[in-house]
Design a protein around this motif. Structure first.
Motif, PDB file in Angstrom:
ATOM      1  N   PRO A  80       0.829  -1.213   0.000  1.00  8.56           N
ATOM      2  CA  PRO A  80       0.000   0.000   0.000  1.00  8.56           C
ATOM      3  C   PRO A  80       0.858   1.254   0.000  1.00  8.56           C
ATOM      4  O   PRO A  80       1.942   1.290   0.595  1.00  8.56           O
ATOM      5  CB  PRO A  80      -0.802  -0.119   1.302  1.00  8.56           C
ATOM      6  CG  PRO A  80      -0.816  -1.572   1.620  1.00  8.56           C
ATOM      7  CD  PRO A  80       0.501  -2.107   1.134  1.00  8.56           C
ATOM      8  N   ILE A  81       0.369   2.281  -0.658  1.00  6.96           N
ATOM      9  CA  ILE A  81       1.136   3.519  -0.805  1.00  6.96           C
ATOM     10  C   ILE A  81       1.458   4.142   0.554  1.00  6.96           C
ATOM     11  O   ILE A  81       2.511   4.751   0.752  1.00  6.96           O
ATOM     12  CB  ILE A  81       0.377   4.528  -1.703  1.00  6.96           C
ATOM     13  CG1 ILE A  81       1.352   5.541  -2.330  1.00  6.96           C
ATOM     14  CG2 ILE A  81      -0.740   5.219  -0.970  1.00  6.96           C
ATOM     15  CD1 ILE A  81       2.160   4.997  -3.459  1.00  6.96           C
ATOM     16  N   ALA A  82       0.551   3.973   1.531  1.00 11.59           N
ATOM     17  CA  ALA A  82       0.791   4.520   2.873  1.00 11.59           C
ATOM     18  C   ALA A  82       2.009   3.860   3.521  1.00 11.59           C
ATOM     19  O   ALA A  82       2.779   4.515   4.231  1.00 11.59           O
ATOM     20  CB  ALA A  82      -0.441   4.315   3.749  1.00 11.59           C
ATOM     21  N   THR A  83       2.187   2.561   3.268  1.00  8.96           N
ATOM     22  CA  THR A  83       3.345   1.843   3.799  1.00  8.96           C
ATOM     23  C   THR A  83       4.635   2.378   3.178  1.00  8.96           C
ATOM     24  O   THR A  83       5.648   2.547   3.863  1.00  8.96           O
ATOM     25  CB  THR A  83       3.217   0.336   3.518  1.00  8.96           C
ATOM     26  OG1 THR A  83       1.998  -0.139   4.076  1.00  8.96           O
ATOM     27  CG2 THR A  83       4.372  -0.432   4.120  1.00  8.96           C
ATOM     28  N   VAL A  84       4.586   2.640   1.878  1.00  7.81           N
ATOM     29  CA  VAL A  84       5.760   3.174   1.174  1.00  7.81           C
ATOM     30  C   VAL A  84       6.136   4.542   1.745  1.00  7.81           C
ATOM     31  O   VAL A  84       7.314   4.823   2.005  1.00  7.81           O
ATOM     32  CB  VAL A  84       5.486   3.287  -0.340  1.00  7.81           C
ATOM     33  CG1 VAL A  84       6.702   3.842  -1.065  1.00  7.81           C
ATOM     34  CG2 VAL A  84       5.101   1.929  -0.912  1.00  7.81           C
ATOM     35  N   MET A  85       5.127   5.387   1.947  1.00 10.50           N
ATOM     36  CA  MET A  85       5.393   6.734   2.467  1.00 10.50           C
ATOM     37  C   MET A  85       5.979   6.683   3.872  1.00 10.50           C
ATOM     38  O   MET A  85       6.766   7.549   4.256  1.00 10.50           O
ATOM     39  CB  MET A  85       4.106   7.563   2.453  1.00 10.50           C
ATOM     40  CG  MET A  85       3.664   7.971   1.060  1.00 10.50           C
ATOM     41  SD  MET A  85       2.312   9.156   1.039  1.00 10.50           S
ATOM     42  CE  MET A  85       0.971   8.169   1.673  1.00 10.50           C
ATOM     43  N   ALA A  86       5.598   5.670   4.648  1.00  6.57           N
ATOM     44  CA  ALA A  86       6.148   5.529   6.002  1.00  6.57           C
ATOM     45  C   ALA A  86       7.599   5.078   5.975  1.00  6.57           C
ATOM     46  O   ALA A  86       8.377   5.406   6.886  1.00  6.57           O
ATOM     47  CB  ALA A  86       5.302   4.535   6.795  1.00  6.57           C
ATOM     48  N   GLN A  87       7.994   4.345   4.921  1.00  2.35           N
ATOM     49  CA  GLN A  87       9.352   3.810   4.849  1.00  2.35           C
ATOM     50  C   GLN A  87      10.356   4.808   4.284  1.00  2.35           C
ATOM     51  O   GLN A  87      11.545   4.769   4.631  1.00  2.35           O
ATOM     52  CB  GLN A  87       9.352   2.535   3.996  1.00  2.35           C
ATOM     53  CG  GLN A  87       8.622   1.377   4.661  1.00  2.35           C
ATOM     54  CD  GLN A  87       8.377   0.230   3.705  1.00  2.35           C
ATOM     55  OE1 GLN A  87       8.489   0.383   2.488  1.00  2.35           O
ATOM     56  NE2 GLN A  87       8.049  -0.927   4.253  1.00  2.35           N
ATOM     57  N   LEU A  88       9.913   5.705   3.427  1.00  6.02           N
ATOM     58  CA  LEU A  88      10.846   6.633   2.784  1.00  6.02           C
ATOM     59  C   LEU A  88      11.555   7.569   3.776  1.00  6.02           C
ATOM     60  O   LEU A  88      12.765   7.809   3.640  1.00  6.02           O
ATOM     61  CB  LEU A  88      10.108   7.428   1.704  1.00  6.02           C
ATOM     62  CG  LEU A  88       9.906   6.656   0.390  1.00  6.02           C
ATOM     63  CD1 LEU A  88       8.907   7.373  -0.507  1.00  6.02           C
ATOM     64  CD2 LEU A  88      11.234   6.473  -0.338  1.00  6.02           C
ATOM     65  N   PRO A  89      10.867   8.128   4.784  1.00  2.00           N
ATOM     66  CA  PRO A  89      11.602   8.944   5.768  1.00  2.00           C
ATOM     67  C   PRO A  89      12.671   8.147   6.516  1.00  2.00           C
ATOM     68  O   PRO A  89      13.714   8.703   6.877  1.00  2.00           O
ATOM     69  CB  PRO A  89      10.488   9.415   6.724  1.00  2.00           C
ATOM     70  CG  PRO A  89       9.243   9.389   5.901  1.00  2.00           C
ATOM     71  CD  PRO A  89       9.404   8.204   4.995  1.00  2.00           C
ATOM     72  N   ILE A  90      12.410   6.854   6.732  1.00  2.00           N
ATOM     73  CA  ILE A  90      13.415   6.006   7.383  1.00  2.00           C
ATOM     74  C   ILE A  90      14.644   5.887   6.494  1.00  2.00           C
ATOM     75  O   ILE A  90      15.790   5.967   6.962  1.00  2.00           O
ATOM     76  CB  ILE A  90      12.827   4.613   7.694  1.00  2.00           C
ATOM     77  CG1 ILE A  90      11.663   4.740   8.683  1.00  2.00           C
ATOM     78  CG2 ILE A  90      13.900   3.671   8.234  1.00  2.00           C
ATOM     79  CD1 ILE A  90      10.906   3.445   8.909  1.00  2.00           C
ATOM     80  N   ILE A 113       7.340  12.937  -4.234  1.00  2.15           N
ATOM     81  CA  ILE A 113       6.744  12.513  -5.502  1.00  2.15           C
ATOM     82  C   ILE A 113       5.659  11.466  -5.267  1.00  2.15           C
ATOM     83  O   ILE A 113       4.574  11.517  -5.869  1.00  2.15           O
ATOM     84  CB  ILE A 113       7.830  11.981  -6.458  1.00  2.15           C
ATOM     85  CG1 ILE A 113       8.745  13.122  -6.904  1.00  2.15           C
ATOM     86  CG2 ILE A 113       7.202  11.307  -7.678  1.00  2.15           C
ATOM     87  CD1 ILE A 113       9.991  12.681  -7.652  1.00  2.15           C
ATOM     88  N   VAL A 114       5.922  10.509  -4.360  1.00  8.31           N
ATOM     89  CA  VAL A 114       4.920   9.499  -4.018  1.00  8.31           C
ATOM     90  C   VAL A 114       3.688  10.158  -3.407  1.00  8.31           C
ATOM     91  O   VAL A 114       2.546   9.810  -3.733  1.00  8.31           O
ATOM     92  CB  VAL A 114       5.512   8.450  -3.051  1.00  8.31           C
ATOM     93  CG1 VAL A 114       4.415   7.541  -2.499  1.00  8.31           C
ATOM     94  CG2 VAL A 114       6.566   7.608  -3.769  1.00  8.31           C
TER      95      VAL A 114
END
Length: 365
Positions: A80-90, A113-114
């Motif tokens: 899910p896109i929300a999971t991706v957004m949570a991982q990018l700051p990490i 961009i996401v």
């Protein structure tokens, strides 16, 4: 070359033993499985193994920064896109801790961009985030991500109706000149996609097709191909209804086929787009009942997966479909919902364009 390098790194691991570079080699092999063999399941499993190995490594931050691009690609196609957004700051923080400012800048810009394509944040706020990306990329002299952030910053300003900026940004024309002079295909491709988004949301479908014909897709396995396929497919199917052009119909059918594959891999991120393309094809074929069902399913899917801009587009296209079917009152209701969603997203320029269209339609009630 990439698959060969990945395989070579794994062979060296088997011969001399495991090290940090073995994880990079494994990630490269997984990426190659996905990109060149279209084996998403195997590639995804390899990416998950890499994630687990990275977490166990004492050099976690350095490794995460080295393979962040590969992992992001798999996450977008499988999570899910929300999971991706949570991982990018990490990934951004890991890259900074490792002293890898190229990967840090890349992760920060990729996160914005996401967010842009998911509609997860108001465009006015997002333009400020892109301005921060521009400052950071300029500070660390990461020119590729500097100019790509400018392309999205310009798009946010355009859609939100803002005119001024504090950032020393370049126009699309200037960015394209830079892309051509530096032979940066990625920058040119990002500029193309950003202009495509603007033309699509303004319902200038002929301009969408002109852009697509002038910019052939260079890498069909990249995530931006899915974005382009969606906009191009909707434009083609819409224009094909008016012109009966076979080539536009064929392009629209291919977009439906491609999106169905991505929707099976990641229903969270692509199902609503697939249903909307499917609705356009049914409408073109005159299958009214199937078209209406697909429009409704697209709206439900976008709501379920919290894709605000997809929801707004689905309401708009469903409303136009109803108006064209002479169900004016029902169509105006859907268009009004689209206006509400675009306003929530912060796309004020689109809101103004659609409100004018709604007022014109109301005169026919």
């Amino acid at each position: 070359l990439l698959p060969l390098l990945g395989c070579r790194m794994l062979r060296l691991t088997m011969q001399f033993g495991f090290c940090d570079d073995s994880i990079v080699g494994l990630a490269t092999v997984g990426y190659s499985c996905f990109t060149f063999k279209e084996n998403t399941e195997l590639g995804s499993h390899i990416a998950n193994v890499c994630e687990a190995l990275i977490k166990e490594s004492p050099n976690e931050h350095l490794l995460r920064s080295r393979v962040c691009n590969i992992l992001v690609l798999f996450h977008i196609f499988t999570q899910p896109i929300a999971t991706v957004m949570a991982q990018l700051p990490i990934m951004y923080e890991s890259s900074k801790l490792a002293g890898d400012m190229l990967s840090a800048t890349k992760a920060r810009s990729s996160c914005c961009i996401v967010v842009f394509y998911s509609g997860a944040e108001n465009l006015q706020n997002l333009s400020k985030h892109f301005a921060m990306c521009i400052k950071e990329a300029s500070k660390y002299k990461q020119t590729n991500w500097l100019y790509m952030s400018m392309a999205y910053f310009n798009t946010c300003l355009y859609l939100s109706g803002e005119t001024g900026s504090d950032s020393d940004t370049k126009s699309f024309d200037e960015l394209i000149v830079i892309g051509k002079s530096t032979k940066s295909n990625l920058l040119l491709w990002q500029c193309h996609i950003c202009k495509l988004v603007q033309c699509f949301l303004m319902r200038d479908y002929l301009a969408v097709m002109s852009l697509c014909e002038a910019n052939p897709c260079p890498q069909p396995k990249r995530i931006l191909h899915a974005v382009r396929s969606f906009y191009e497919g909707i434009a083609c199917l819409t224009l094909a209804r008016d012109t009966k052009r076979k080539d536009w119909r064929n392009t629209g059918e291919k977009a439906v086929s491609d999106m169905s594959k991505w929707a099976r891999m990641s229903p969270w991120n692509f199902e609503s787009k697939y249903k909307l393309l499917q609705a356009g094809l049914h409408y073109l074929d005159g299958d009214i009942e199937l078209a209406e069902g697909a429009y409704k399913e697209s709206i439900i899917s976008a709501q379920k997966h919290k894709l605000l801009n997809d929801e707004a587009i689905a309401f708009e296209l469903y409303g136009i479909y109803l108006v064209e079917r002479e169900m004016i009152t029902k169509g105006v209701t859907q268009l009004s919902m689209a206006v509400r969603k675009y306003k929530e997203w912060g796309a004020i320029k689109k809101v103004e364009e659609l409100q004018l269209f709604v007022e014109t339609v109301k005169q026919n009630i």
